[in-house]
Scaffold this motif. Structure first.
Motif, PDB file in Angstrom:
ATOM      1  N   TYR A   1      87.033  75.453   2.061  1.00  8.59           N
ATOM      2  CA  TYR A   1      85.797  75.623   1.439  1.00  8.59           C
ATOM      3  C   TYR A   1      85.381  76.784   0.674  1.00  8.59           C
ATOM      4  CZ  TYR A   1      80.953  74.403  -0.197  1.00  8.59           C
ATOM      5  OH  TYR A   1      79.625  74.417  -0.832  1.00  8.59           O
TER       6      TYR A   1
ATOM      7  N   ASP B   1      86.078  63.026  -4.753  1.00  6.04           N
ATOM      8  CA  ASP B   1      86.680  61.714  -4.160  1.00  6.04           C
ATOM      9  C   ASP B   1      87.927  61.605  -5.084  1.00  6.04           C
ATOM     10  OD1 ASP B   1      84.812  61.448  -2.102  1.00  6.04           O
ATOM     11  OD2 ASP B   1      83.393  60.339  -3.329  1.00  6.04           O
TER      12      ASP B   1
ATOM     13  N   GLN C   1      91.625  55.961  -1.974  1.00  4.52           N
ATOM     14  CA  GLN C   1      91.124  57.288  -2.381  1.00  4.52           C
ATOM     15  C   GLN C   1      90.590  58.134  -1.183  1.00  4.52           C
ATOM     16  OE1 GLN C   1      88.126  56.391  -5.283  1.00  4.52           O
ATOM     17  NE2 GLN C   1      89.274  56.092  -7.003  1.00  4.52           N
ATOM     18  N   LYS C   2      90.052  57.213  -0.375  1.00  3.73           N
ATOM     19  CA  LYS C   2      89.373  58.192   1.126  1.00  3.73           C
ATOM     20  C   LYS C   2      90.819  58.770   1.750  1.00  3.73           C
ATOM     21  CE  LYS C   2      85.362  55.902   1.746  1.00  3.73           C
ATOM     22  NZ  LYS C   2      84.295  55.031   2.619  1.00  3.73           N
ATOM     23  N   GLY C   3      91.882  58.015   1.715  1.00  2.00           N
ATOM     24  CA  GLY C   3      93.067  58.298   2.225  1.00  2.00           C
ATOM     25  C   GLY C   3      93.548  59.490   1.787  1.00  2.00           C
TER      26      GLY C   3
ATOM     27  N   LYS D   1      92.168  61.519  -0.332  1.00  2.00           N
ATOM     28  CA  LYS D   1      91.330  62.711  -0.151  1.00  2.00           C
ATOM     29  C   LYS D   1      91.447  63.484   1.126  1.00  2.00           C
ATOM     30  CE  LYS D   1      86.442  64.278  -0.506  1.00  2.00           C
ATOM     31  NZ  LYS D   1      86.517  65.297   0.719  1.00  2.00           N
ATOM     32  N   TRP D   2      91.588  62.576   2.296  1.00  2.00           N
ATOM     33  CA  TRP D   2      91.681  63.382   3.369  1.00  2.00           C
ATOM     34  C   TRP D   2      93.185  63.898   3.740  1.00  2.00           C
ATOM     35  CZ3 TRP D   2      95.939  62.473   6.983  1.00  2.00           C
ATOM     36  CH2 TRP D   2      95.563  62.870   8.183  1.00  2.00           C
ATOM     37  N   TYR D   3      94.114  63.355   3.028  1.00  2.00           N
ATOM     38  CA  TYR D   3      95.402  63.912   2.775  1.00  2.00           C
ATOM     39  C   TYR D   3      95.372  65.299   2.278  1.00  2.00           C
ATOM     40  CZ  TYR D   3     100.580  64.692   2.400  1.00  2.00           C
ATOM     41  OH  TYR D   3     101.941  65.416   2.662  1.00  2.00           O
ATOM     42  N   TYR D   4      94.755  65.248   1.232  1.00  2.00           N
ATOM     43  CA  TYR D   4      94.541  66.332   0.320  1.00  2.00           C
ATOM     44  C   TYR D   4      93.893  67.559   0.881  1.00  2.00           C
ATOM     45  CZ  TYR D   4      93.651  69.580  -4.000  1.00  2.00           C
ATOM     46  OH  TYR D   4      93.436  70.632  -4.724  1.00  2.00           O
ATOM     47  N   ASP D   5      92.717  67.348   1.593  1.00  3.49           N
ATOM     48  CA  ASP D   5      92.129  68.326   2.248  1.00  3.49           C
ATOM     49  C   ASP D   5      92.198  68.810   3.677  1.00  3.49           C
ATOM     50  OD1 ASP D   5      90.274  68.141   0.025  1.00  3.49           O
ATOM     51  OD2 ASP D   5      88.824  66.720   0.749  1.00  3.49           O
ATOM     52  N   ARG D   6      93.479  68.255   4.197  1.00  2.00           N
ATOM     53  CA  ARG D   6      93.814  68.721   5.271  1.00  2.00           C
ATOM     54  C   ARG D   6      93.823  70.339   5.331  1.00  2.00           C
ATOM     55  NH1 ARG D   6      98.995  66.262   7.294  1.00  2.00           N
ATOM     56  NH2 ARG D   6      99.753  66.914   5.151  1.00  2.00           N
TER      57      ARG D   6
ATOM     58  N   SER E   1      91.010  63.322  -6.945  1.00  2.00           N
ATOM     59  CA  SER E   1      91.456  64.846  -6.986  1.00  2.00           C
ATOM     60  C   SER E   1      92.059  65.078  -8.173  1.00  2.00           C
ATOM     61  CB  SER E   1      92.678  64.691  -5.772  1.00  2.00           C
ATOM     62  OG  SER E   1      93.577  65.988  -6.026  1.00  2.00           O
TER      63      SER E   1
END
Length: 297
Positions: free
Chosen positions: A127, A4, A114-116, A118-123, A6
């Motif tokens: 895994y 959560d 933070q969720k936004g 994280k979503w942008y980082y994990d695009r 980064s």
């Protein structure tokens, strides 16, 4: 896969960059008395609301909007003076209520931000998971150069701690065991010299490559397999349905011919024979497309 929070604090680094830019501008303008301008710069920074929290630092500390010089002048010009008869206890209770409400709203804004992030980082992340005993390369600082880092190893995974952290044995470092985030690790592959062995990194990357869904994905796939075009007979003809999709003005349509060409190229690159280092102790055969016969060495 990131947590959560980064590892890269991009928003904080941008804030520091903005602050240094403002201070630099004041220092260049006031070379002799630049230190007197620092409180005004900090007041301006603390008065501006942040995108993540929705409040300015002054509002979260004092519970109300801190008036600047323009606010004081505006109130004196536009509003008549009002006698303030607020009881101290009432003022403290109201300020405390405002602070508590502001902090609750700020936490909600921060969680959404933070969720936004994280979503942008994990695009585009993948895994990665390791087991005990796996060999990995670890991103570690260089000895004598703490600001520089490179992948070192191979090292062995000792234990998994949580979902994203691992204990890695580093016997040649100052700390024999280090706790590392999964983003600092990448798998290490040992190349086998046995005949017929083809468990190489490139083969695995090609076999697991998903079917492209856009031009950018197709560019990535062609970049992966492009190095081996000289070793695949009829490479350009085989990839013609895929390269035609990159023509200017052509609409993206993943046809059955494209799917067949994509699967065929992957099959040719993953099955035997596979490109490997030569063994000069054995008889070698050189194939050339310049002449029409085979040279034996």
């Amino acid at each position: 896969m990131s947590s959560d929070i980064s590892l890269s604090q991009g928003a904080l680094e941008r804030h520091h960059q903005t602050l240094k830019t403002i201070l630099r501008a004041f220092c260049l303008e006031h070379e002799r008395d630049w230190n007197k301008a620092v409180p005004y710069v900090m007041f301006a920074v603390r008065e501006a609301p942040t995108e993540s929290l929705g409040f300015s630092p002054n509002q979260l500390v004092f519970g109300h909007h801190v008036r600047g010089p323009l606010d004081v002048v505006r109130k004196a010009w536009c509003y008549p003076p009002i006698s303030d008869s607020t009881v101290l206890l009432d003022y403290v209770l109201v300020a405390r209520k405002r602070l508590r409400k502001a902090h609750d709203i700020a936490r909600a804004h921060l969680g959404a931000a933070q969720k936004g992030m994280k979503w942008y980082y994990d695009r585009r992340t993948k895994y990665h998971s390791f087991q005990e005993g796996d060999e990995v390369l670890v991103l570690l600082p260089l000895q004598g150069q703490p600001l520089a880092a490179r992948y070192c190893g191979p090292y062995t995974i000792q234990e998994r701690v949580g979902d994203l952290d691992y204990l890695v044995a580093t016997p040649d470092r100052r700390k024999p065991v280090q706790l590392c985030h999964v983003n600092m690790l990448k798998p290490y592959y040992r190349f086998s010299s046995q005949e017929g062995s083809f468990s190489f990194v490139k083969v695995e990357a090609v076999s697991r490559f998903p079917a492209p869904t856009c031009r950018r994905g197709l560019h990535k796939f062609l970049g992966v397999v492009g190095y081996y075009r000289r070793f695949v007979p009829g490479h350009s003809t085989l990839l013609a349905p895929l390269t035609d999709l990159l023509q200017k003005g052509r609409k993206w349509t993943w046809s059955p011919d494209c799917a067949a060409a994509f699967s065929r190229v992957k099959q040719l690159l993953c099955e035997l024979p596979v490109l490997r280092a030569p063994d000069f102790k054995k008889l070698s055969i050189t194939l050339s497309d310049i002449i029409s016969f085979i040279l034996f060495s």
